[in-house]
Design a protein around this motif. Structure first.
Motif, PDB file in Angstrom:
ATOM      1  N   UNK A 247      13.137   7.135   0.169  1.00  0.00           N
ATOM      2  CA  UNK A 247      13.598   6.411   1.357  1.00  0.00           C
ATOM      3  C   UNK A 247      12.543   6.440   2.458  1.00  0.00           C
ATOM      4  N   UNK A 248      11.697   7.458   2.446  1.00  0.00           N
ATOM      5  CA  UNK A 248      10.598   7.503   3.403  1.00  0.00           C
ATOM      6  C   UNK A 248       9.593   6.391   3.168  1.00  0.00           C
ATOM      7  N   UNK A 249       9.322   6.096   1.876  1.00  0.00           N
ATOM      8  CA  UNK A 249       8.423   4.978   1.556  1.00  0.00           C
ATOM      9  C   UNK A 249       8.992   3.666   2.112  1.00  0.00           C
ATOM     10  N   UNK A 257       7.616  -5.526   8.208  1.00  0.00           N
ATOM     11  CA  UNK A 257       8.595  -6.602   8.106  1.00  0.00           C
ATOM     12  C   UNK A 257       9.526  -6.368   6.933  1.00  0.00           C
ATOM     13  N   UNK A 258      10.502  -7.265   6.773  1.00  0.00           N
ATOM     14  CA  UNK A 258      11.500  -7.037   5.724  1.00  0.00           C
ATOM     15  C   UNK A 258      11.192  -7.789   4.431  1.00  0.00           C
ATOM     16  N   UNK A 259      10.126  -8.539   4.413  1.00  0.00           N
ATOM     17  CA  UNK A 259       9.800  -9.313   3.221  1.00  0.00           C
ATOM     18  C   UNK A 259       9.550  -8.461   1.996  1.00  0.00           C
ATOM     19  N   UNK A 260       9.066  -7.250   2.217  1.00  0.00           N
ATOM     20  CA  UNK A 260       8.746  -6.383   1.075  1.00  0.00           C
ATOM     21  C   UNK A 260       9.993  -5.976   0.298  1.00  0.00           C
ATOM     22  N   UNK A 261      11.178  -6.105   0.896  1.00  0.00           N
ATOM     23  CA  UNK A 261      12.406  -5.699   0.217  1.00  0.00           C
ATOM     24  C   UNK A 261      12.642  -6.477  -1.074  1.00  0.00           C
ATOM     25  N   UNK A 262      12.063  -7.672  -1.175  1.00  0.00           N
ATOM     26  CA  UNK A 262      12.222  -8.476  -2.384  1.00  0.00           C
ATOM     27  C   UNK A 262      11.064  -8.294  -3.355  1.00  0.00           C
ATOM     28  N   UNK A 263      10.146  -7.417  -3.025  1.00  0.00           N
ATOM     29  CA  UNK A 263       9.017  -7.144  -3.916  1.00  0.00           C
ATOM     30  C   UNK A 263       9.412  -6.072  -4.941  1.00  0.00           C
ATOM     31  N   UNK A 264       8.745  -6.036  -6.101  1.00  0.00           N
ATOM     32  CA  UNK A 264       9.061  -4.994  -7.095  1.00  0.00           C
ATOM     33  C   UNK A 264       8.681  -3.603  -6.579  1.00  0.00           C
ATOM     34  N   UNK A 265       9.418  -2.627  -7.027  1.00  0.00           N
ATOM     35  CA  UNK A 265       9.199  -1.251  -6.550  1.00  0.00           C
ATOM     36  C   UNK A 265       7.809  -0.728  -6.918  1.00  0.00           C
ATOM     37  N   UNK A 266       7.202  -1.285  -7.952  1.00  0.00           N
ATOM     38  CA  UNK A 266       5.879  -0.807  -8.370  1.00  0.00           C
ATOM     39  C   UNK A 266       4.822  -1.021  -7.288  1.00  0.00           C
ATOM     40  N   UNK A 267       5.106  -1.943  -6.342  1.00  0.00           N
ATOM     41  CA  UNK A 267       4.136  -2.201  -5.284  1.00  0.00           C
ATOM     42  C   UNK A 267       4.229  -1.189  -4.151  1.00  0.00           C
ATOM     43  N   UNK A 268       5.325  -0.456  -4.099  1.00  0.00           N
ATOM     44  CA  UNK A 268       5.536   0.469  -2.979  1.00  0.00           C
ATOM     45  C   UNK A 268       5.623   1.928  -3.414  1.00  0.00           C
ATOM     46  N   UNK A 269       5.910   2.149  -4.681  1.00  0.00           N
ATOM     47  CA  UNK A 269       6.147   3.508  -5.163  1.00  0.00           C
ATOM     48  C   UNK A 269       4.887   4.364  -5.114  1.00  0.00           C
ATOM     49  N   UNK A 270       5.089   5.690  -5.220  1.00  0.00           N
ATOM     50  CA  UNK A 270       3.989   6.638  -5.404  1.00  0.00           C
ATOM     51  C   UNK A 270       3.712   6.744  -6.901  1.00  0.00           C
ATOM     52  N   UNK A 271       2.508   6.365  -7.299  1.00  0.00           N
ATOM     53  CA  UNK A 271       2.154   6.404  -8.713  1.00  0.00           C
ATOM     54  C   UNK A 271       1.717   7.811  -9.133  1.00  0.00           C
ATOM     55  N   UNK A 272       1.933   8.116 -10.400  1.00  0.00           N
ATOM     56  CA  UNK A 272       1.556   9.421 -10.964  1.00  0.00           C
ATOM     57  C   UNK A 272       2.012  10.575 -10.074  1.00  0.00           C
ATOM     58  N   UNK A 273       3.311  10.673  -9.779  1.00  0.00           N
ATOM     59  CA  UNK A 273       3.805  11.750  -8.911  1.00  0.00           C
ATOM     60  C   UNK A 273       3.801  13.095  -9.645  1.00  0.00           C
TER      61      UNK A 273
END
Length: 324
Positions: A247-249, A257-273
């Protein structure tokens, strides 16, 4: 007031110096005592009278909890029947600062008749107890911290520290592990820290928040809200770990802006956690979370040997279980 404080400081200094006096005495006699105990098929029986007895009780407790079966025998009770607890397979450690304590000396003939080995921890290496022992450990001090020179102070502190040195040397030689230690400490927070595994407290099955890589950030937010763990694990079509979205991400993403809400999570997630397996201790999970850089993390995905996501661990789970 100042005189009282100075006396207290002097006491601590003198007792610290008494312990340091023992360092050169970690020698062949110490090694012989450790070898004798390691070779002992029975138990370590610790005896002593008065203040030495109190130190002996603590030594027995420390030995027993670190892999060396041990118990305390009161010498006065020993001469009235409790010597029946001692066998020829045992090693007896007898504590006496003077080495002439009557109650301890009175049980020596019986100990010899039983056939137990004897280690003397004494402040007088020329004493009767020392002369009648298989191994003598000199724990004498040059001066008691008591200003009257009467109350056992430096001598008992030195004996206690030397007993710890024996116990931990034995622990090292036995390669005693934290898991073995936990078997003897199953209660309280110590037991929880040592015995709990990740599998015991992780969120799994329907409680494990998972989304696939093509899921939108908005839909992932619904899952985060529903599961209440503040994060979701992101997986591929084979349910293997891709990343973590918190939720912090999402909060940080809102600054754009709110446009990112419709983007796939792979664009915002932390990779290789950071991840962990279910067989690891909960304490190891806590270490991973606290040592993460640049800052600690609050969630830790749980994966199997094939990197399938099988659970999620939250810092609050560790707090509830007393691991923190």
């Amino acid at each position: 007031m100042e005189q009282m404080l100075e006396q207290a400081r002097t006491t601590l200094k003198m007792e610290a110096e008494a312990i340091l006096e023992l360092v050169p005495r970690i020698d062949e006699h110490f090694a012989a005592a450790v070898t004798m105990i390691l070779d002992c098929p029975g138990r370590v029986v610790i005896t002593g009278m008065g203040k030495s007895g109190i130190i002996g009780r603590k030594m027995a407790a420390t030995f027993a909890s670190t892999g060396t079966p041990s118990f305390y025998l009161h010498p006065a009770e020993g001469i009235h029947g409790d010597l029946g607890m001692v066998t020829e397979s045992d090693v007896v450690i007898a504590l006496s600062n003077s080495g002439e304590t009557g109650e301890v000396l009175h049980i020596l003939p019986s100990l010899r008749r039983i056939g137990a080995k004897l280690i003397a921890m004494v402040g007088n290496a020329d004493s009767a107890l020392a002369r009648n022992s298989d191994v003598t450990l000199d724990v004498g001090v040059s001066k008691e911290a008591c200003p009257l020179g009467l109350a056992p102070t430096s001598s008992t502190t030195a004996a206690l520290a030397y007993g710890d040195a024996l116990a931990l040397a034995l622990l090292s030689k036995r390669k005693f592990t934290a898991s073995q230690f936990a078997v003897f400490h199953p209660g309280g927070s110590l037991g929880r820290k040592l015995l709990l595994t990740v599998a015991d407290i992780m969120h799994s099955g329907a409680d494990n928040p998972i989304v696939h890589g093509a899921t939108t950030v908005q839909d992932a937010l619904f899952v985060i809200t529903d599961k209440g763990l503040g994060a979701v694990s992101v997986v591929d079509d084979a349910e293997c770990m891709l990343g973590v979205l918190t939720d912090g991400d999402i909060r940080r993403g809102l600054s754009k802006g709110i446009g990112f809400l419709q983007r796939p999570v792979t664009e915002l997630m932390t990779k290789a956690p950071k991840t962990i397996t279910k067989d690891k201790l909960a304490a190891q999970a806590l270490h991973l979370m606290e040592s993460n850089r640049p800052k600690p993390i609050t969630v830790l995905p749980v994966i199997d040997e094939n990197r399938h996501v099988i659970g999620l661990l939250h810092m609050t789970d560790l707090v509830r279980q007393g691991v923190v």
